[in-house]
Design an enzyme around this catalytic site. Structure first.
Site, PDB file in Angstrom:
ATOM      1  N   CYS A   1     -11.335   7.760  21.258  1.00 47.44           N
ATOM      2  CA  CYS A   1     -12.744   7.378  21.349  1.00 47.44           C
ATOM      3  C   CYS A   1     -13.267   6.899  19.988  1.00 47.44           C
ATOM      4  O   CYS A   1     -12.964   5.789  19.584  1.00 47.44           O
ATOM      5  CB  CYS A   1     -13.542   8.549  21.921  1.00 47.44           C
ATOM      6  SG  CYS A   1     -15.067   7.993  22.699  1.00 47.44           S
TER       7      CYS A   1
ATOM      8  N   ARG B   1     -21.210   6.121  23.737  1.00 46.63           N
ATOM      9  CA  ARG B   1     -22.364   5.233  23.863  1.00 46.63           C
ATOM     10  C   ARG B   1     -21.997   3.809  23.425  1.00 46.63           C
ATOM     11  O   ARG B   1     -22.539   2.845  23.895  1.00 46.63           O
ATOM     12  CB  ARG B   1     -23.437   5.796  22.925  1.00 46.63           C
ATOM     13  CG  ARG B   1     -24.837   5.673  23.404  1.00 46.63           C
ATOM     14  CD  ARG B   1     -25.752   6.589  22.599  1.00 46.63           C
ATOM     15  NE  ARG B   1     -25.919   7.856  23.278  1.00 46.63           N
ATOM     16  CZ  ARG B   1     -25.740   9.051  22.743  1.00 46.63           C
ATOM     17  NH1 ARG B   1     -25.343   9.154  21.486  1.00 46.63           N
ATOM     18  NH2 ARG B   1     -25.938  10.141  23.439  1.00 46.63           N
TER      19      ARG B   1
ATOM     20  N   HIS C   1     -10.864   9.771  26.841  1.00 42.70           N
ATOM     21  CA  HIS C   1     -10.380  11.077  26.369  1.00 42.70           C
ATOM     22  C   HIS C   1      -9.218  11.557  27.242  1.00 42.70           C
ATOM     23  O   HIS C   1      -9.430  12.290  28.209  1.00 42.70           O
ATOM     24  CB  HIS C   1     -11.516  12.105  26.414  1.00 42.70           C
ATOM     25  CG  HIS C   1     -12.571  11.851  25.402  1.00 42.70           C
ATOM     26  ND1 HIS C   1     -12.513  12.363  24.127  1.00 42.70           N
ATOM     27  CD2 HIS C   1     -13.699  11.115  25.464  1.00 42.70           C
ATOM     28  CE1 HIS C   1     -13.577  11.965  23.440  1.00 42.70           C
ATOM     29  NE2 HIS C   1     -14.310  11.199  24.238  1.00 42.70           N
TER      30      HIS C   1
ATOM     31  N   GLU D   1      -7.143  13.782  26.708  1.00 46.00           N
ATOM     32  CA  GLU D   1      -6.954  15.235  26.627  1.00 46.00           C
ATOM     33  C   GLU D   1      -7.627  15.979  27.780  1.00 46.00           C
ATOM     34  O   GLU D   1      -7.234  17.086  28.128  1.00 46.00           O
ATOM     35  CB  GLU D   1      -7.452  15.770  25.274  1.00 46.00           C
ATOM     36  CG  GLU D   1      -8.956  15.770  25.047  1.00 46.00           C
ATOM     37  CD  GLU D   1      -9.498  14.444  24.493  1.00 46.00           C
ATOM     38  OE1 GLU D   1      -8.842  13.405  24.687  1.00 46.00           O
ATOM     39  OE2 GLU D   1     -10.594  14.464  23.901  1.00 46.00           O
TER      40      GLU D   1
HETATM   41  N1  GLN Z   1     -19.776   8.002  18.703  1.00 41.53           N
HETATM   42  C1  GLN Z   1     -19.019   7.121  19.507  1.00 41.53           C
HETATM   43  C2  GLN Z   1     -19.800   6.560  20.676  1.00 41.53           C
HETATM   44  O1  GLN Z   1     -20.795   7.112  21.061  1.00 41.53           O
HETATM   45  C3  GLN Z   1     -17.759   7.797  20.004  1.00 41.53           C
HETATM   46  C4  GLN Z   1     -18.019   8.952  20.922  1.00 41.53           C
HETATM   47  C5  GLN Z   1     -16.818   9.833  21.116  1.00 41.53           C
HETATM   48  O2  GLN Z   1     -15.912   9.822  20.298  1.00 41.53           O
HETATM   49  N2  GLN Z   1     -16.798  10.615  22.156  1.00 41.53           N
HETATM   50  O3  GLN Z   1     -19.442   5.556  21.225  1.00 41.53           O
END
Ligand code: GLN
Length: 540
Positions: free
Chosen positions: A381, A469, A514, A516
């Site tokens: 992410c 986001r 994710h 995981e």
């Molecule tokens: N901060 C980043 C976003 O909002 C990644 C979020 C995350 O790693 N879950 O896109």
């Protein structure tokens, strides 16, 4: 008809109610029963989405896009049953519902009170969205004695009254400390906790006693006598070397027999425990080990990244390997020389999900070192977004490539969808409130044939869970690819980057989702399996 098992905790928090609930659910599932596991959280937040993970632990995301308590992660890992939005409720949600009804006039002018209005709403939740389940296991968050949990305890007391004893079971988890100076196990805290429950009208049917080691018959008899329970209903849970030992430990203590006899059901013979036995057998025989540096921001890292920790563990066991994790605070490696010195010797580097600009220099440094020394790298992410930023910033004119998450920028390589345009078409990302502006839950990615991820998943369409986001800005696709990145996974419409990899590196993968969250001991995730294989210098 569905039977309900309510699990409460006493004496102290962190006794592992989530693990116990998951273990009971696992055993019942292995008996071929249809089971759901639910978490009732007494705090006032609507959901844990906006709670700081270093305080509350990881936010677990379900397929259907709910941000839930991290215990739901344990439930899924132990049982393989996919959790739903309706499996986690908080006081905040319950109160919001009651107040909405009050404004709508649903209560026809009556005084709105905790009993019956709040408790009715809790009972409704407990019984909602079920489909012929044999058992619903409800874990009540917090510790008996907390002010917030009172309406929940009252609701389950009422349910016992309504459904009867052969449809409900009260399980209470307590602590039996060992006092070395007295050379004795102390039962008083357990007695007090049960007394507290009795005061609320709940007599536990089963007591699960956490103890550092096996306690003697004397302690057990004392608990049985003072807490008004049969001796066999006092079950010991001694410390385990892994949480995955708990189902078998509970089984050996006869928990299933107790559960079935409380419900008036015949005992199941020949429960097939092979899955757990095989998994633990591999765990006890681990021979190899690898070292991974996880570079993150939160200080309480292993709780903040619970699923990641577990996913690495599962894939480690899959390869008969112990995965040693060093949690590195990215703020400590803001200096590239220091970063190189610290990270060079690791078998793998991983940058997990994260939020905000704080500590990004250290994470970018970690990515540079992974590239320079060809150390297997997994970016999850935020980790993927940073890997893209690091790559493109090496192109002429892109030194200041950035994400709009960090503030205004002329090079918004990572940004919210509504901030970018393609062929005069605008894209939308709902930003109406903090908890509601994310891409949440399961989405499909289409994988490029011939890519590394294609060889890992062995199919071209996959579904993984998201919680973010920001997105990779499609308008910079060409430049990103020019910088040495292959965009090997895209959303079905081709607009959103889901996976990137580097062809100039033996194992360098970034994923917008994710992985995981979907790993279990019996089904370790292919991405982590391949990553651990790479750490063992065995490249796919
Ligand atoms: N901060 C980043 C976003 O909002 C990644 C979020 C995350 O790693 N879950 O896109």
């Amino acid at each position: 008809m569905t039977k309900f098992i309510f699990i409460t905790g006493g004496v102290v928090s962190s006794l592992g109610k989530g693990i116990v609930s998951s273990s009971i659910a696992s055993l019942l599932t292995l008996c071929k029963y249809k089971v759901r596991v639910r978490k009732l959280d007494p705090y006032l937040n609507i959901d844990p989405g906006t709670m700081n993970p270093s305080q509350h632990g990881e936010v677990f995301v379900t397929d259907d896009g709910a941000e839930t308590d991290m215990d739901l992660g344990h439930y899924e890992r132990f049982t393989g049953i996919i959790s739903k939005k309706s499996d986690n409720i908080t006081s905040g949600k319950i109160f919001a519902e009651v107040l909405k009804k009050e404004r709508r006039g649903d209560y026809l002018g009556s005084t709105v009170q905790v009993i019956p209005h709040v408790t009715d709403e809790i009972k409704k939740f407990i019984k909602r969205d079920l489909n012929k389940e044999d058992f619903v296991i409800c874990e009540i968050g917090g510790t008996v004695g907390d002010i917030e949990s009172l309406p929940f305890l009252e609701a389950i007391r009422q349910l016992r009254n309504e459904l009867g004893k052969n449809k409900t079971l009260f399980v209470h988890l307590t602590l039996v400390p060992y006092l070395s100076s007295a050379n004795e196990f102390k039962t008083k805290p357990t007695q007090h906790s049960v007394k507290e429950l009795l005061g609320l009208g709940i007599q536990p049917d089963l007591l699960l006693c956490r103890a550092e080691r096996k306690f003697d018959k004397k302690a057990r008899s004392k608990i049985s006598l003072f807490c008004n329970l049969f001796l066999e209903s006092v079950i010991l849970i001694e410390n385990a070397s892994t949480i995955y030992e708990v189902p078998l430990k509970l089984f050996k203590q006869g928990i299933l027999k107790q559960i079935f006899s409380n419900f008036g059901l015949p005992t199941k013979k020949n429960v097939n425990l092979r899955l757990w036995e095989d998994f633990l057998d591999k765990f006890y025989k681990i021979k190899k080990s690898v070292k991974v540096a996880i570079v993150g921001k939160y200080t309480n890292l292993s709780e903040s990244y619970k699923s990641l920790n577990e996913a690495l563990f599962h894939s480690g066991i899959f390869h008969n390997t112990k995965v040693e994790i060093d949690w590195i605070d990215s703020k400590d490696i803001g200096d590239i020389k220091k970063c190189e010195k610290l990270l060079k010797s690791f078998d793998g580097i991983l940058v997990p999900g994260g939020f905000g600009k704080d500590g990004t220099t250290g994470k970018l440094n970690a990515i540079k070192i992974a590239k320079k020394f060809k150390i297997p790298f997994l970016g999850i992410c935020f980790g993927m977004q940073l890997a893209i930023l690091e790559s493109i910033s090496n192109l002429k004119g892109f030194k200041n490539a950035s994400s709009t998450e960090f503030g205004k920028t002329k090079l918004p390589i990572i940004s919210m969808m509504h901030e970018w345009k393609k062929n005069n078409q605008t894209f939308k990302h709902d930003t109406s409130n903090l908890g509601g502006s994310m891409r949440l839950g399961s989405y499909t990615s289409v994988l490029k044939r011939g890519s590394k991820v294609f060889s890992i998943y062995k199919k071209n369409k996959i579904n993984e869970r998201h919680r973010h986001r920001y997105e990779v800005n499609y308008n910079f696709k060409k430049e990103i690819e020019m910088s040495g990145v292959s965009l090997s996974g895209m959303s079905p419409d081709g607009n959103l980057v889901e996976i990137m990899e580097r062809n100039d590196h033996p194992w360098f993968i970034g994923v917008q989702f994710h992985p995981e969250l979907k790993s279990t001991p019996f089904k370790p995730h292919p991405i982590f399996n391949s990553y651990i294989k790479a750490l063992l210098k065995n490249y796919q």
